[in-house]
Design an enzyme around this catalytic site. Structure first.
Site, PDB file in Angstrom:
ATOM      1  N   HIS A  76      -3.516  -6.417   1.288  1.00 56.30           N
ATOM      2  CA  HIS A  76      -2.630  -6.124   2.357  1.00 56.30           C
ATOM      3  C   HIS A  76      -2.948  -7.411   2.694  1.00 56.30           C
ATOM      4  O   HIS A  76      -3.207  -8.216   3.342  1.00 56.30           O
ATOM      5  CB  HIS A  76      -3.749  -5.677   2.936  1.00 56.30           C
ATOM      6  CG  HIS A  76      -3.582  -4.394   3.717  1.00 56.30           C
ATOM      7  ND1 HIS A  76      -2.251  -3.105   3.942  1.00 56.30           N
ATOM      8  CD2 HIS A  76      -4.186  -2.664   2.888  1.00 56.30           C
ATOM      9  CE1 HIS A  76      -2.705  -1.959   4.089  1.00 56.30           C
ATOM     10  NE2 HIS A  76      -3.250  -1.856   2.928  1.00 56.30           N
TER      11      HIS A  76
ATOM     12  N   GLU B 195      -1.139  -9.065   4.567  1.00 49.37           N
ATOM     13  CA  GLU B 195      -0.854  -9.226   5.882  1.00 49.37           C
ATOM     14  C   GLU B 195      -2.177  -9.114   6.547  1.00 49.37           C
ATOM     15  O   GLU B 195      -2.173  -9.411   8.028  1.00 49.37           O
ATOM     16  CB  GLU B 195       0.068  -8.283   6.905  1.00 49.37           C
ATOM     17  CG  GLU B 195      -0.651  -6.988   6.499  1.00 49.37           C
ATOM     18  CD  GLU B 195      -0.740  -5.833   5.555  1.00 49.37           C
ATOM     19  OE1 GLU B 195      -0.771  -4.592   5.791  1.00 49.37           O
ATOM     20  OE2 GLU B 195      -1.039  -6.429   4.273  1.00 49.37           O
TER      21      GLU B 195
ATOM     22  N   CYS C 277       0.606  -1.207  -0.040  1.00 47.12           N
ATOM     23  CA  CYS C 277       0.058   0.456   0.360  1.00 47.12           C
ATOM     24  C   CYS C 277       0.789   1.377  -0.017  1.00 47.12           C
ATOM     25  O   CYS C 277       1.662   1.034  -0.858  1.00 47.12           O
ATOM     26  CB  CYS C 277      -1.084  -0.287   1.242  1.00 47.12           C
ATOM     27  SG  CYS C 277      -2.319   1.130   1.271  1.00 47.12           S
TER      28      CYS C 277
END
Length: 223
Positions: free
Chosen positions: A196, A198, A86
């Site tokens: 994302h 994660e 990002c």
């Protein structure tokens, strides 16, 4: 496996990344502050998401000009694996470590939702545990994720297989050219992506589709 997370004022996904990497590797990542001019020996460097320096000038523009980013550049030139997520992707673009630019979403709105990604190239250090054409789930949360690159550079990227992820099944949330969601540099050791991964590493947190990206980058066994 040793990992490092870059910390800049305004980056707010560093804790998410720390939890994810710690969960996957069993080792807590090293935190590297913006003023540091050197980075210890690590296997992977991650620049997380957020709004570094309040997105003033342009998203990632100030962050790309910090001492720690020069240290990241030096490590990348030596072949160390670097991941920008990002705002981290925006910083890598501003630092010219990856080609192209990220503009305002075509909707002119902040987009925060789950999308689907297609694995375009499964022969990279970031995607080796996926299959080519595999559809995976991943969340996005950004206002300036509209990836753009000139036609000549785009052709070079396609010829070099630098496009790793695309938005799949009409889920492009920002208007990115050719639905591009994640790319690598020519050397193949730097990845930038807007979604994302994660946030999708545990079953209790909506799924594990993002886990394989970090396992791939860290050369950890799939399990």
């Amino acid at each position: 496996m040793k990992t490092a997370i870059i910390q800049l004022p305004g980056l707010n996904r560093d804790q998410d990344m720390l939890v994810a990497l710690h969960h996957i590797t069993g080792v807590e990542p090293i935190k590297i502050w913006q003023t540091e001019s050197t980075i210890p020996d690590v296997d992977v460097i991650v620049i997380p998401g957020g709004f570094s320096y309040g997105d003033y000038l342009r998203c990632g523009a100030i962050g790309a000009r910090t001492p720690v980013l020069q240290a990241v550049r030096e490590k990348a030139q030596k072949g160390v694996t670097v991941i920008g997520i990002c705002n981290g992707f925006q910083i890598l673009l501003e630092a010219r470590l990856l080609p192209g630019a990220l503009m305002r979403n075509t909707s002119l709105k902040f987009v925060c939702r789950e999308i689907k990604l297609e694995v375009v190239n499964a022969n990279t250090r970031f995607s080796r545990y996926y299959s080519k054409g595999q559809i995976i789930r991943c969340p996005v949360a950004h206002h300036d994720g509209n990836y753009f690159v000139d036609n000549e550079t785009l052709k070079q990227m396609e010829d070099n297989e630098q496009i790793v992820f695309r938005y799949a099944e009409n889920t492009n949330p920002n208007g990115s050219i050719r639905d591009i969601a994640g790319i690598i540099n020519k050397a193949g050791n730097i990845l930038g992506m807007m979604p994302h991964p994660e946030n999708f590493i545990e079953p209790a947190h909506s799924g594990t589709d993002g886990r394989l990206l970090f396992q791939s980058a860290l050369e950890l066994t799939n399990g």
